[in-house]
Design an enzyme around this catalytic site. Structure first.
Site, short mmCIF file in Angstrom:
data_model
loop_
_atom_site.label_atom_id
_atom_site.label_comp_id
_atom_site.label_asym_id
_atom_site.label_seq_id
_atom_site.Cartn_x
_atom_site.Cartn_y
_atom_site.Cartn_z
N LYS A 24 0.80 -1.23 0.00
CA LYS A 24 0.00 0.00 0.00
C LYS A 24 0.84 1.28 0.00
O LYS A 24 0.41 2.31 -0.51
CB LYS A 24 -0.96 -0.01 1.18
CG LYS A 24 -2.06 -1.05 0.99
CD LYS A 24 -3.31 -0.69 1.74
CE LYS A 24 -4.49 -1.54 1.31
NZ LYS A 24 -4.38 -2.93 1.81
N GLU A 47 -9.85 6.63 3.43
CA GLU A 47 -10.71 5.65 4.07
C GLU A 47 -9.84 4.46 4.45
O GLU A 47 -8.78 4.26 3.84
CB GLU A 47 -11.81 5.19 3.10
CG GLU A 47 -11.41 4.06 2.12
CD GLU A 47 -10.32 4.45 1.11
OE1 GLU A 47 -10.15 5.65 0.87
OE2 GLU A 47 -9.63 3.54 0.60
N SER A 99 1.52 -9.86 -0.87
CA SER A 99 1.19 -8.44 -0.73
C SER A 99 1.54 -7.83 0.62
O SER A 99 1.78 -6.63 0.71
CB SER A 99 -0.29 -8.21 -1.04
OG SER A 99 -1.10 -9.06 -0.25
#
Ligand SMILES: *Cc1c(COP(=O)(O)O)cnc(C)c1O
Length: 399
Positions: A90, A112, A378
């Site tokens: 991310k 968010e 990930s």
């Protein structure tokens, strides 16, 4: 040849577009006009690349998992996004977007978050760039993800608990959009995945595409060819998958396998298998596949993994599934857990529960012995330890 990239209007086939309230038109149009120019500019590329290298720790390694390879009868490489600063892919996206926000002269950042991973990645880059940060998070998630809430606060962000709806990610996103509507001029909304109105899906995919760019170089070094036979990734909104496949979209030699959250089984009524169960609809600013009932009301998704617990999916992935470019498999909670304990015991790597869904797909694909498989790991499993400890006996004391 079919086109898998976004077109000028922001569509991937029938999916995508920008469906936003009138009051946001100007802010979204401004971003549409500027994002490509900024991303492709020399100063942006220089700062972005330097931060990815020195701050995030890129390139992330491409690791040949020997024992896993032996078990599945092919050559399995893990792309180690779990080793990035803040523990997942991310951060690639939040670094890129905060640089874009700065370039556009914005002062205030909103985001968010569901499990808190995107919130932490956003709060991190806001601290780095000395920007105000407000993170919307469903009250249910605030309560069950306390360590990430504390991290965001320590990083200087304001975490706003959202009490509408189910008080989870969908509701937090609604609230962030509402905030954006009230402050369209000075606020930049950092969306955490390849979702939202155009240009977000394409912008996030481009920022994450550093993953497949590195895979190409690393495979060339390790395999003397720059493409794999298979790419595997999990999909929540689709950003880590988009980054993994980006440079291979038009290369039909490369098979794409996406793992979505099957929850307790796709027929159980408790899953987040959006691509298999969803119907065309509009959610959070774009047309895509959405889990909804006959009246178009959004259905509450369920997954053991908070990062995959979303009733929508990026328009790019809906299109890849519809055109058959990607094979989409639903991996259940139990299959993901089993795969997580397997990776831990065989390779000494504790994966994020989301990534464990990609690992769970390994058992569902028939590989040939010579196949080169790249699986995007990930994120790391620190945030999921409570779940793992609760489940460990069910999965490790057998046989
Ligand atoms: C958030 C998250 C995901 C899901 O988001 P995508 O946009 O689909 O990548 C997957 N893995 C990890 C580790 C995450 O934190």
């Amino acid at each position: 040849m079919k086109c898998y990239h976004v077109n000028e209007q922001g569509y991937y086939g029938e999916f995508g577009g920008a469906f936003v309230p009138e009051i946001l038109h100007k802010a979204v149009a401004e971003l549409q006009q500027q994002y490509l120019r900024i991303i492709e500019s020399e100063p942006f590329q220089q700062t972005f690349r330097q931060l990815l290298r020195d701050y995030v720790g890129r390139p992330s390694p491409l690791y040949l998992a020997n024992r896993l390879s032996e078990k599945y009868g092919c050559k399995i490489y893990l792309k180690r996004e779990d080793l990035n600063h803040t523990g997942a892919h991310k951060i690639n996206n939040t670094i890129g977007q905060i640089l874009i926000a700065r370039e556009m002269g914005k002062q205030r950042i909103i985001a968010e978050t569901g499990a808190g991973q995107h919130g932490v990645a956003t709060a991190t880059v806001c601290a780095l760039m000395n920007m105000e940060c407000v993170v919307y998070m469903g009250k249910t998630d605030v309560e069950r993800q306390q360590p990430n809430v504390r991290k965001m606060q320590m990083l200087g962000a304001t975490v706003v608990p959202v009490t509408s709806g189910n008080m989870t990610l969908k509701d937090a996103t609604n609230e962030a959009i509402r905030d954006w509507c009230s402050h369209p001029a000075d606020t930049y909304y950092i969306i955490g995945s390849t979702v939202g109105p155009h240009p977000y899906p394409d912008m996030v995919a481009r920022l994450q595409s550093v993953i497949s760019e590195e895979i190409r170089q690393q495979l060339q070094e390790k395999e003397q060819r720059d493409y794999p036979d298979y790419l595997l990734a999990c999909v929540g909104g689709g950003s880590n998958a988009a980054g993994t496949i980006y440079h291979y979209l038009d290369d039909e030699r490369v098979k794409i396998v996406l793992a979505e959250a099957g929850g307790k089984g796709i027929d159980s009524g408790e899953s987040a298998a959006t691509i298999q169960l969803g119907k065309s609809g509009i959610l959070h600013g774009s047309r895509s596949l959405v889990m909804q009932n006959e009246d178009g009301q959004i259905e509450e998704p369920y997954s053991i993994s908070a990062g995959l617990d979303y009733p929508g999916i990026g328009p790019m992935h809906a299109h890849l599934a519809r055109t058959g470019r990607a094979t989409v498999l639903a991996v259940t909670d139990d299959e993901a857990l089993r795969a997580a304990f397997e990776l831990t015991s065989m390779e000494g790597i504790i994966p994020a529960l989301e990534s464990a869904h990609a690992l769970g797909a390994l058992a569902k694909v028939r590989f040939d012995p010579g196949d080169v498989v790249v699986l995007n790991l990930s994120g790391r499993g620190d945030k999921d330890m409570e779940t793992y400890l609760r489940e460990i006996e069910r999965f490790t004391n057998k046989d």
